[in-house]
Design an enzyme around this catalytic site. Structure first.
Site, mmCIF file in Angstrom:
data_model
loop_
_atom_site.group_PDB
_atom_site.id
_atom_site.type_symbol
_atom_site.label_atom_id
_atom_site.label_comp_id
_atom_site.label_asym_id
_atom_site.label_seq_id
_atom_site.Cartn_x
_atom_site.Cartn_y
_atom_site.Cartn_z
ATOM 1 N NE ARG A 97 -3.906 -1.867 2.507
ATOM 2 C CZ ARG A 97 -4.489 -2.437 3.420
ATOM 3 N NH1 ARG A 97 -4.039 -1.903 4.677
ATOM 4 N NH2 ARG A 97 -5.126 -3.548 3.496
ATOM 5 C CB CYS A 126 -11.486 -2.855 7.043
ATOM 6 S SG CYS A 126 -10.189 -3.074 8.387
ATOM 7 C CG HIS A 224 -13.926 -2.514 11.581
ATOM 8 N ND1 HIS A 224 -13.921 -3.767 12.391
ATOM 9 C CD2 HIS A 224 -12.894 -2.627 10.759
ATOM 10 C CE1 HIS A 224 -12.936 -4.410 12.008
ATOM 11 N NE2 HIS A 224 -12.050 -3.696 11.164
HETATM 12 N N1 LIG Z 1 -10.582 -9.628 7.808
HETATM 13 C C1 LIG Z 1 -10.724 -8.332 7.575
HETATM 14 O O1 LIG Z 1 -12.047 -7.466 7.787
HETATM 15 C C2 LIG Z 1 -10.002 -7.630 6.494
HETATM 16 C C3 LIG Z 1 -10.122 -6.193 6.173
HETATM 17 C C4 LIG Z 1 -9.303 -5.651 5.006
HETATM 18 C C5 LIG Z 1 -8.067 -6.470 4.682
HETATM 19 N N2 LIG Z 1 -8.045 -7.656 5.342
HETATM 20 C C6 LIG Z 1 -6.792 -8.399 4.569
HETATM 21 O O2 LIG Z 1 -7.160 -9.458 3.879
HETATM 22 C C7 LIG Z 1 -6.271 -10.600 4.007
HETATM 23 C C8 LIG Z 1 -7.086 -11.946 4.435
HETATM 24 O O3 LIG Z 1 -7.718 -11.554 5.757
HETATM 25 P P1 LIG Z 1 -8.832 -12.743 6.395
HETATM 26 O O4 LIG Z 1 -9.344 -11.968 7.334
HETATM 27 O O5 LIG Z 1 -9.509 -13.246 5.174
HETATM 28 O O6 LIG Z 1 -7.448 -13.727 6.975
HETATM 29 P P2 LIG Z 1 -7.749 -15.503 7.239
HETATM 30 O O7 LIG Z 1 -9.088 -15.543 7.489
HETATM 31 O O8 LIG Z 1 -6.695 -15.699 8.376
HETATM 32 O O9 LIG Z 1 -7.572 -16.011 6.055
HETATM 33 C C9 LIG Z 1 -6.207 -15.984 5.096
HETATM 34 C C10 LIG Z 1 -6.212 -17.016 4.248
HETATM 35 O O10 LIG Z 1 -4.932 -17.032 3.735
HETATM 36 C C11 LIG Z 1 -4.689 -18.254 3.064
HETATM 37 N N3 LIG Z 1 -3.129 -18.076 3.043
HETATM 38 C C12 LIG Z 1 -2.220 -17.833 4.114
HETATM 39 N N4 LIG Z 1 -0.854 -18.108 3.773
HETATM 40 C C13 LIG Z 1 -1.121 -18.459 2.445
HETATM 41 C C14 LIG Z 1 -0.096 -18.677 1.305
HETATM 42 N N5 LIG Z 1 1.234 -18.390 1.517
HETATM 43 N N6 LIG Z 1 -0.535 -19.197 -0.042
HETATM 44 C C15 LIG Z 1 -1.868 -19.308 -0.141
HETATM 45 N N7 LIG Z 1 -2.694 -18.984 0.820
HETATM 46 C C16 LIG Z 1 -2.404 -18.589 1.881
HETATM 47 C C17 LIG Z 1 -5.024 -19.176 4.451
HETATM 48 O O11 LIG Z 1 -5.158 -20.607 3.701
HETATM 49 P P3 LIG Z 1 -5.766 -21.927 4.217
HETATM 50 O O12 LIG Z 1 -7.207 -21.852 4.178
HETATM 51 O O13 LIG Z 1 -5.112 -22.770 3.615
HETATM 52 O O14 LIG Z 1 -5.043 -21.923 5.615
HETATM 53 C C18 LIG Z 1 -6.289 -18.426 4.588
HETATM 54 O O15 LIG Z 1 -7.403 -19.150 3.996
HETATM 55 C C19 LIG Z 1 -5.083 -10.213 4.826
HETATM 56 O O16 LIG Z 1 -4.172 -9.473 4.328
HETATM 57 C C20 LIG Z 1 -6.029 -9.088 5.698
HETATM 58 O O17 LIG Z 1 -5.112 -8.175 6.368
HETATM 59 C C21 LIG Z 1 -8.827 -8.300 6.255
#
Ligand SMILES: NC(=O)c1ccc[n+]([C@@H]2O[C@H](COP(=O)([O-])OP(=O)(O)OC[C@H]3O[C@@H](n4cnc5c(N)ncnc54)[C@H](OP(=O)(O)O)[C@@H]3O)[C@@H](O)[C@H]2O)c1
Length: 325
Positions: A97, A126, A224
């Site tokens: 970013r 977010c 949020h």
């Molecule tokens: N949650 C929010 O509200 C939010 C808001 C804005 C931005 N984000 C961003 O969005 C991204 C995802 O967040 P999330 O909340 O969805 O996290 P999450 O629920 O922990 O999911 C992360 C996913 O990434 C996969 N993963 C991790 N390392 C990997 C790799 N090296 N290769 C392929 N897949 C991989 C995992 O796969 P497995 O299923 O195989 O373990 C998991 O399914 C993060 O960067 C976060 O900062 C999140």
């Protein structure tokens, strides 16, 4: 024209939400390649069961767009290499970013930064998305000199693990407030606060705008909240602020008659595309001193929906004529 899409982190909270929004909006995906941290299991998309792959198995040169929803590490390791194959990249982590060559985009605010030659697009923080959308019509009507934001951020913002631990009440967050999200820098600012302070001015096209943030985590599952206190350049009135917020892109102004206490994350924002704004006040002692409450579904509006709207821009699609929700 149908498109090919790789979704890295397809089983995570954001990845799962991206897939449902693509289905809801009827984006024609001819081939979906879901990628996980491990090559195991499958997921359901448009009525089909599709095996989850390892990133090393994917031929990105044969794919139109890769959406990275897998955290900073995966973005730093793979985004540039994927883009070098000609596949366009949308990353939802904070990893890219701050790179000048990579646009940080909320489509309603600065979607025109995406051109035919854009290789990588960053999906913003977010809180920055929801607060920038709420501030944009106020900037246009009154100009803004300073913004102070205090956040109440849901557990889902930290991904699957914290949400699961909150369900089990196996976390210090249970029945508590954690007044720090991320590592502290040398000035005592948390990582989340730095992102909010840096990204809101960028999204508003006002790099000089002073934004000060305090970010906290609360035991809410999803959605949020942000208390926004701002100083306008021109004097403001509640009536005029309400008018401009009613017509703001991506916003739903919650009328004092229906929401005298303001919209809440769980009851009003969870599952909704729009950013909700309420409790708009002007200090009776100073007509340039404005306060409001802003809440949004962080997984949806703050991550997955914004990423899908970026996808529509990258693919040159118009998006649905009206909000499906
Ligand atoms: N949650 C929010 O509200 C939010 C808001 C804005 C931005 N984000 C961003 O969005 C991204 C995802 O967040 P999330 O909340 O969805 O996290 P999450 O629920 O922990 O999911 C992360 C996913 O990434 C996969 N993963 C991790 N390392 C990997 C790799 N090296 N290769 C392929 N897949 C991989 C995992 O796969 P497995 O299923 O195989 O373990 C998991 O399914 C993060 O960067 C976060 O900062 C999140």
């Amino acid at each position: 024209m149908p498109h090919t899409l790789a979704l890295i982190g397809a089983r995570g909270l954001v990845g799962t939400s991206v897939l449902s929004i693509i289905e809801e909006r009827g984006i024609a995906i001819e081939r979906l390649v879901p990628v996980g941290a491990t090559r195991s299991g499958s997921l359901s998309f448009c009525g089909k069961e599709i095996a989850v792959q390892d990133i090393g198995d994917v031929d990105f040169a044969s794919i139109d767009v890769a959406m990275l929803c897998a955290g900073r590490g995966a973005a730093l390791e793979h985004a540039e290499a994927i883009a070098a194959t000609g596949c366009r990249v949308i990353d939802s982590s904070s990893a890219l970013r701050t790179r000048e060559s990579i646009p940080l985009v909320v489509p309603e605010l600065n979607g025109d930064l995406i051109t035919d030659t854009t290789r990588i697009v960053s999906n913003p923080n977010c809180v920055a998305i929801q607060v920038a959308l709420a501030l944009a019509p106020i900037r246009d009507a009154f100009e803004i000199d300073r913004v102070d934001v205090t956040t109440w951020q849901a557990a889902s913002g930290a991904g699957t693990e914290l949400l699961d631990r909150l369900e089990r009440q196996d976390t210090p967050l249970a029945a508590n407030v954690i007044p720090c999200i991320g590592d502290l820098d040398e000035h005592g600012r948390s990582g989340e606060e730095v992102k909010i302070e840096r990204e809101i001015p960028t999204l508003l096209g006002r790099p000089d705008l002073m934004v000060a943030a305090t970010a906290t985590r609360v035991p809410v599952r999803n959605g949020h909240g942000a208390a926004v206190h701002l100083r306008t350049r021109e004097p403001a009135s509640v009536q005029r602020l309400q008018e401009v917020l009613r017509s703001g892109a991506g916003l739903r102004f919650c009328e004092p008659t229906t929401h005298p206490e303001g919209p809440s994350p769980r009851i009003d924002a969870d599952g909704i595309d729009d950013v909700l704004v309420g409790r708009v006040r002007v200090d009776p002692r100073d007509s340039r001193d404005v306060r409001m409450w802003v809440t949004a579904d962080n997984l949806r509006r703050g991550a997955a929906l914004n990423a899908v709207m970026i996808l529509e821009k990258v693919l040159g699609l118009a998006g649905p004529a009206s909000d499906p929700r």
